[in-house]
Design a protein around this motif. Structure first.
Motif, short mmCIF file in Angstrom:
data_model
loop_
_atom_site.label_atom_id
_atom_site.label_comp_id
_atom_site.label_asym_id
_atom_site.label_seq_id
_atom_site.Cartn_x
_atom_site.Cartn_y
_atom_site.Cartn_z
N UNK A 93 3.82 8.66 5.59
CA UNK A 93 4.19 9.77 4.99
C UNK A 93 5.56 9.49 4.20
N UNK A 94 5.62 9.70 2.91
CA UNK A 94 6.90 9.20 2.15
C UNK A 94 6.92 10.61 1.05
N UNK A 95 8.28 11.31 1.61
CA UNK A 95 8.46 12.51 0.81
C UNK A 95 7.35 13.53 1.56
N UNK A 96 6.73 13.97 0.59
CA UNK A 96 5.57 15.27 1.04
C UNK A 96 4.26 14.44 0.86
N UNK A 97 4.18 13.17 0.74
CA UNK A 97 2.79 12.65 0.42
C UNK A 97 2.48 11.59 1.53
N UNK A 131 0.86 -1.24 -0.02
CA UNK A 131 0.04 0.04 0.18
C UNK A 131 0.98 1.05 0.00
N UNK A 132 1.81 1.26 0.79
CA UNK A 132 2.91 2.53 0.87
C UNK A 132 3.73 2.48 -0.40
N UNK A 133 3.77 1.62 -1.27
CA UNK A 133 4.67 2.00 -2.42
C UNK A 133 3.86 2.23 -3.62
N UNK A 169 -1.22 14.74 -1.49
CA UNK A 169 -0.29 15.72 -0.84
C UNK A 169 -0.31 16.35 0.16
N UNK A 170 0.70 16.90 0.83
CA UNK A 170 0.29 17.58 2.23
C UNK A 170 -0.46 18.79 1.92
N UNK A 171 -0.41 19.36 0.71
CA UNK A 171 -1.23 20.50 0.35
C UNK A 171 -2.57 20.36 -0.01
#
Length: 500
Positions: free
Chosen positions: A158-162, A2-4, A10-12
């Motif tokens: 959270x991976x990067x900004x996602x 799922x996380x891949x 995104x955070x925004x």
């Protein structure tokens, strides 16, 4: 897994998550008082109130028609609103933006299970939300605890900004359950003997024990709900694989090292201090889900400074958690030998000498249980064939025992061989089962469909258990698929799902 996937927001973007208390903020100008937590925290207050106000309105409206069970999900054109009443009048709501991304296909019950897990783990470490509100009615105490805890929890998504939430590729996994190790008769006798020795070491304290091998449950003396919580935390922060990687992993979602940049990125975004606990508005906030804070001592016991350090001798304070079973705090002592992790839980009220008593208990365990611990680990390791131990050739499956909170599934590496069409069909079938079971209160049912790629997806529910099977290389006929499920049920489920 799922996380891949690319199923991310995104955070925004408008992924919103809030917790509010319907008993608070009932007068004009006091509406903000009802908000206990909101993500993203920097969203303007009018926007936060808009989300909470809409959610409260939907809850009030649906209670007109269903007083005992208000809304669980509202589907709008652009968002899905997922509801969970964590405690009486305390609601958790997740608002997930719908996306044209091909991976952004959610199962609502899977998102609700995320909310349930957040609340269950929070209560285990800090007590109920209502209890903290009663302790400090102003709300500062509970807000500080919820904020740090939930942001640490979300760091694993959270991976990067996602944020990568559970999606259709996680359909052969079940959050909120434990995965058990199957052991032979001889090994089971040794485990039972070890449990008896652990009980003797705890003496009159009348404690509890949980034994893990790798990421699997071997034994527990806790209730199913408490077992699920301890198991979840164990595989998240305590197992040998986690300690050796220095990170964390949700075992049912991804494998491998959890990169430290995930937490540091979240810390930068939300101003966390680099420590096991933080102080907010004069409240000391323990952060049990913080990454990389557990380590193995020379004596085999796991240590952490998350709960503080004794100023006199600089020895870390023994962690304490809440058990639903007794509704009191217990000390958490974890010991590890190779792939075996033993968690002892001793009621605080039974340990009159506090840390000195815990030190004596540890010494008793080393003196009286070490040989049995070594023997059990050796036997389990000898019978362990690796991550593919529960692979069944030709099948991709998920078996769930809802009454005991236990699940077993095809290994993650095998599930990745399934095509997207098969997984989408399975996700749809699981949604149908969720809906049907909510309507019929868990009656027996069967669903069998043919996917676009000609694979068979079968779901059966019987006597509190559920079985999901995907057959991609099956024969053309429904009869063949049905017989394949019967064979699986007879051989691996003691006939629980047989139609005879």
């Amino acid at each position: 897994m799922g996380l891949s996937s690319a199923a991310a927001t995104t955070m925004s973007e408008p992924l919103k998550f809030c917790i509010f208390d319907l008993r608070r903020g009932q007068h004009e100008g006091e509406e903000l008082e009802k908000i206990m937590f909101f993500f993203p925290a920097d969203l303007p207050f009018p926007a936060q109130l808009s989300v909470v106000g809409l959610s409260e309105g939907l809850i009030t409206f649906t209670r007109i028609f269903s007083p005992e069970a208000a809304c669980e999900v509202i589907e709008a054109d652009m968002h899905s609103h997922v509801f969970f009443e964590a405690e009486p009048d305390i609601w958790m709501v997740m608002v997930v933006a719908k996306s044209k991304e091909t991976e952004a296909i959610w199962r609502i019950e899977a998102l609700r299970n995320v909310l349930k897990e957040i609340h269950s783990l929070f209560v285990m470490f800090h007590g109920s939300i209502r209890m903290l509100l009663d302790k400090e009615p102003g709300g500062g105490l509970i807000r500080s605890h919820l904020y740090t805890f939930i942001m640490d929890y979300l760091s694993d998504f959270l991976m990067g900004n996602k944020f990568l939430l559970p999606n259709f590729r996680d359909s052969l996994k079940e959050r909120g359950t434990v995965q058990m190790l199957t052991v032979g008769r001889e090994a089971a006798i040794e485990v039972q003997s070890l449990v008896g020795t652990l009980d003797s070491c705890m003496g009159n304290a009348l404690g509890y024990s949980v034994i893990l091998f790798q990421d699997l449950l071997v034994s527990t003396t806790l209730t199913p709900d408490d077992t699920v919580n301890l198991f979840s935390y164990g595989i998240l922060r305590l197992t040998p694989r986690i300690l050796s990687s220095g990170g964390s992993t949700w075992s049912y979602m991804r494998k491998g090292n959890a990169s430290s940049h995930v937490e540091s990125a979240l810390d930068r975004l939300h101003g966390f201090q680099d420590g096991s606990s933080v102080r907010s508005d004069n409240y000391r906030i323990v952060r049990p889900l913080q990454h990389g804070k557990w380590s193995k001592g020379k004596d085999g016991f796991l240590v952490t400074d998350i709960w503080g350090v004794d100023v006199g001798n600089l020895v870390p304070t023994t962690p304490t958690i809440w058990l639903q079973q007794i509704e009191h705090k217990v000390y958490l002592c974890a010991y590890q030998h190779k792939s075996l992790t033993i968690i002892l839980l001793i009621p605080v009220t039974s340990m009159l000498d506090g840390e000195e008593g815990i030190s004596m208990l540890k010494q008793q365990l080393l003196e009286n249980a070490s040989s049995k611990i070594y023997k059990v680990e050796e036997k389990l390791a000898k019978g362990w064939v690796g991550e593919n131990a529960y692979h069944v050739k030709g099948y991709r499956y998920l078996l769930v025992d809802g009454d005991r909170n236990i699940s077993r599934a095809s290994p993650s590496g095998k599930v990745t061989t399934l095509t997207k069409e098969s997984l989408l069909a399975l996700n749809k079938v699981r949604e149908d089962v969720d809906l049907e079971r909510s309507r019929t209160k868990g009656d027996d049912l069967e669903i069998c469909i043919r996917a676009k790629n000609n694979s068979w997806v079968i779901a059966r529910a019987a006597r509190g258990k559920q079985l999901y099977i995907v057959l991609e290389k099956a024969n053309e006929t429904l009869l063949y698929a049905s017989e394949a499920v019967e064979k699986f049920s007879d051989r691996y489920c003691n006939g629980a799902f047989s139609l005879d």
